[in-house]
Write an enzyme that holds these catalytic residues in place. Structure first.
Site, PDB file in Angstrom:
ATOM      1  N   ASP A 465       0.838  -1.201   0.000  1.00 45.21           N
ATOM      2  CA  ASP A 465       0.000   0.000   0.000  1.00 45.21           C
ATOM      3  C   ASP A 465       0.877   1.257   0.000  1.00 45.21           C
ATOM      4  OD1 ASP A 465      -2.327   1.471   0.193  1.00 45.21           O
ATOM      5  OD2 ASP A 465      -3.075   0.454   1.976  1.00 45.21           O
ATOM      6  N   ASP A 535     -10.789   1.998  -3.280  1.00 42.35           N
ATOM      7  CA  ASP A 535     -11.292   1.708  -1.939  1.00 42.35           C
ATOM      8  C   ASP A 535     -12.815   1.696  -1.925  1.00 42.35           C
ATOM      9  OD1 ASP A 535      -9.034   1.217  -0.569  1.00 42.35           O
ATOM     10  OD2 ASP A 535      -8.849   3.187   0.351  1.00 42.35           O
TER      11      ASP A 535
HETATM   12  C1  DGJ Z   1      -5.802   1.867   1.932  1.00 41.68           C
HETATM   13  C2  DGJ Z   1      -6.164   0.687   1.090  1.00 41.68           C
HETATM   14  O1  DGJ Z   1      -6.647   1.098  -0.148  1.00 41.68           O
HETATM   15  C3  DGJ Z   1      -7.166  -0.181   1.830  1.00 41.68           C
HETATM   16  O2  DGJ Z   1      -7.546  -1.259   1.019  1.00 41.68           O
HETATM   17  C4  DGJ Z   1      -6.559  -0.651   3.122  1.00 41.68           C
HETATM   18  O3  DGJ Z   1      -5.501  -1.516   2.859  1.00 41.68           O
HETATM   19  C5  DGJ Z   1      -6.110   0.538   3.935  1.00 41.68           C
HETATM   20  N1  DGJ Z   1      -5.252   1.413   3.196  1.00 41.68           N
HETATM   21  C6  DGJ Z   1      -5.392   0.078   5.170  1.00 41.68           C
HETATM   22  O4  DGJ Z   1      -4.919   1.116   5.901  1.00 41.68           O
END
Ligand code: DGJ
Length: 734
Positions: A465, A535
């Protein structure tokens, strides 16, 4: 191909024959041609890009009346035009005047590399223009290498990867725009006079907002399955800039490269600067045709393990967020295994000893297991995974640090910040970006992965990430005179690091996640198997986002998860069937707490996962045909994937709005073999009675010229009725 052309001067000099030696370079793919004139001592010229030409047509191009345009406009002489490259020489001269020094085409093991070397008429500066083909792919990658042969330092002020003139006309630009949780939105507009600029300045993530990939429809408003289309994808993980200049001449001028804003690049004597590739494709089968070219090239050449099937997974994020514990992880693994899934991924919240990661304000940088949450550590989780017969994956965010962390306490000099100023903080009010330009930081990031994978070689998957932009212009590592290198040096450091990781761990699956879809780019995918599209897991919004994303990226790389209802981002309550039908058009996964699902829902998912396993090869490796765009507001969206041998196809249909007695269009299919009969089976069926054509066969010709009538609602018991409808039809050739 080397050719001697006899140029006859016309008019009053008609009686004086004049011979000029010209080198015509034909960069050819199976279906496309790029033709260049690279005559030594002369300006390199662009002659043609489009449908594949015969040798005879290539030879006759000079007589077609088309203007021969500068192949790579440089700034300085006639500086009123937009340029692809600009430089300040060691003596302060701001001009370039480049002519052809050499040209060659080399055979590579899997394609060709054509290089035109340009040299300044006065200064010892070379720019090599490269054009690379891959056998069997209708994509040409182009990039440059600038070599400073001067005695002193030169400064690059602009450094595009590629330039393409496109004949003026009713040319439409299709591009992607968006924001966090709304990535990959399609925008279409004609190219009109003046400049259109698409750019990114995030520093870390470059596809949340605009994308560095575009389509140009040459025959008016973009069509999915007809019309001439040029596709372009800048393969770069950092800041980019795409420019479309429509001036008073006969061409639209398209430039693409690294964003030069605040990034001038200094080259010492003897140094060279290589730009990232710009991938170009051309299709006469509309936007979908260009997408198919990109997808095939992507799977075969650009995406890590692009030809391999992806596992069906459950990711813990929306199920438990930071609330990680051993029992909970074990239960989730048992649940995904019982539904037929193959992999469990533990997301954020598992690490931090001195500062446990209970929310997003602490612990990034401290990649040690929090034993209060996971007393048996990663070993315990791997044992659970083994017990349940699934693989195990883990989340990290290695390029980042929180100010509340042991790493920051030890190494405040590792973060990106402006000299003499306090660092700006991002997510959680404490997050900063580590300076990937610094080799020590590169080692640190490498070690995060290396330690995990050395200690636990059974880890099958990493979710990588990146949740912050570069918030201050300042590298504590780069010298004062090289601060403008920061944005590019960050991505050089990133590339070096992931290269090292891949050299040592070629087989692990790695997802590029960046606050959702911030790293959907071919500059990232050579090291990553897939990306998180957004997300936002709301199925309706995903129809729109995945539609746009599919312009450039194949389903094998597009992570698409079934999540809870009401949805955590939009609060829309969408039935499980629709959620599953949408997720099954990408790389299927789940992002949900299974213990909150009913037995009936679990059973539905069990069936859906079993069906997905059957269609996975076609979805993940097949050819996309987008049929009805959700952006056309016809109340329905539809697409299909067809196996390359046309033996099998999967058709998707989603209602995008609901009005009583609404007239929905009948969708014609595409890409099938007209002469074969296809048997129809509905997947994820919830209706009390089957569709009239269930188990029946139709010719590809019929399906493509008429299509099947899809009922606007589901025939289910009264208490199960709702305003959503979707269908997946599997078509198998007899
Ligand atoms: C952002 C990501 O896009 C999510 O899927 C998740 O992993 C969160 N970060 C976790 O902090």
């Amino acid at each position: 191909m080397k050719k001697a052309y006899l140029f006859m001067l016309s008019g009053c000099f008609a009686s004086l024959p004049m011979t000029m030696w010209a080198e015509t370079l034909h960069v050819a793919t199976p279906g496309t041609s790029l033709v260049i004139d690279a005559s030594k001592g002369d300006k390199a010229k662009f002659l043609y890009y489009g449908e594949k030409l015969s040798d005879a047509d290539v030879s006759a191009l000079g007589d077609s009346g088309a203007a021969a345009l500068d192949l790579f406009p440089a700034y300085g002489v006639n500086p009123e035009h937009e340029a692809a490259v600009a430089m300040t020489h060691a003596d302060g001269n701001m001009t370039l005047d480049m002519v052809v020094e050499a040209a060659e085409t080399k055979r590579l093991p899997d394609g060709t590399l054509t290089t035109v070397t340009l040299r300044d008429k006065v200064y010892p500066v070379d720019i090599k223009l490269n054009y690379r083909t891959y056998d069997g792919e209708d994509v040409i990658e182009t990039w440059t290498e600038t070599i400073n042969g001067e005695k002193g330092e030169v400064t690059l002020r602009r450094f595009d990867s590629g330039y393409l003139p496109v004949r003026y006309g009713d040319v439409w630009l299709s591009s992607l725009y968006g924001a966090w949780a709304n990535e990959g939105r399609v925008e279409e507009a004609p190219l009109t006079h003046g400049m259109k600029v698409i750019k990114n300045k995030d520093g870390v993530r470059n596809s949340h907002t605009a994308h560095s990939e575009v389509m140009l429809s040459l025959d008016g408003k973009p069509q999915e399955n007809e019309g001439r289309v040029i596709g372009a994808a800048l393969c770069y993980s950092g800041n980019y800039e795409l420019r479309f200049d429509t001036d008073y001449g006969d061409y639209h001028h398209f430039f693409a490269g690294i964003n030069p804003d605040d990034s001038e690049y200094k080259l010492a004597k003897g140094e060279s600067f290589v730009t990232p590739p710009l991938a170009l494709t051309y299709s006469e089968e509309g936007l979908s045709g260009a997408s198919r070219n990109f997808h095939k090239w992507g799977r075969n050449r650009k995406i890590a393990h692009g030809n391999e099937e992806r596992k069906i997974l459950l990711n813990s994020w929306e199920g438990v967020y930071f609330d990680i514990n051993e029992e909970g992880m074990d239960a989730m693994m048992a649940d995904i295994a019982s539904m037929g899934g193959e992999l469990f991924v533990m997301d954020d919240g598992w690490f931090g000893v001195k500062y446990p990661r209970n929310n997003d304000s602490t612990s990034l940088g401290d990649w040690s297991v929090d034993k209060t949450k996971l007393p048996s550590g990663i070993k315990g989780l791997l044992d659970s995974a083994k017990k349940h017969g699934v693989k195990f994956g883990i989340w990290i965010e290695p390029e980042m640090v929180n100010s509340i962390s042991e790493l920051y306490e030890k190494h405040p000099e590792y973060v990106i910040k402006a000299a003499k100023r306090e660092p700006t903080m991002g997510r959680g009010g404490t997050q900063m970006v580590l300076d990937m330009a610094n080799p020590k930081v590169q080692d640190l990031v490498f070690n995060v992965v290396d330690t995990l994978l050395t200690n636990y070689p059974e880890i099958d998957y990493i979710k990588w990430d990146a949740n912050a932009p570069i918030m201050d212009h300042g590298s504590q590592y780069l010298s004062a005179d090289k601060q403008s290198h920061l944005y590019h040096a960050y991505h050089e450091g990133f590339a070096k690091t992931v290269d090292r990781i891949r050299a040592k761990y070629p087989d692990v699956t790695i997802q590029a996640c960046a606050s959702g879809g911030g790293r959907a780019n071919y500059g990232v995918l050579p090291w990553f198997d897939e990306f998180w599209v957004s997300d936002n897991t709301d199925a309706l919004q995903r129809v729109y986002m995945q539609w746009g994303t599919s312009y450039f990226f194949p389903a094998v790389a597009m992570a698409s998860h079934i999540s809870a209802a009401p949805n955590h981002q939009t609060f829309l309550t969408i039935p499980l069937k629709y959620r599953a039908d949408v997720a099954m058009s990408g790389r299927l996964g789940m992002e949900i707490q299974p213990k909150n699902m009913t037995e009936e829902e679990k059973e539905f998912c069990r069936r859906a996962i079993a069906s997905y396993k059957e269609i996975r090869p076609v979805v993940q490796q097949g050819d996309i045909y987008r049929l009805q765009s959700p952006y056309d507001d016809k109340g329905v969206a539809s697409l299909m994937y067809v196996a390359p041998d046309k033996n099998e196809a999967v058709f998707y249909w989603y209602k995008t709005e609901s009005f009583v007695n609404q007239q929905l269009p009948r969708i014609k299919m595409a890409g099938l073999d007209p002469d074969r009969m296809y048997t129809v089976t509905e997947l994820n069926c919830i209706d009390n009675k089957p569709l009239p054509y269930e188990g029946k066969s139709f010719s590809g010709r019929y399906l493509m010229s008429n299509g099947l009538e899809i009922p606007a609602s589901h025939s289910v018991d009264y208490h199960k009725q709702n305003d959503w409808a979707s269908r997946i039809l599997r078509l198998q050739a007899k």
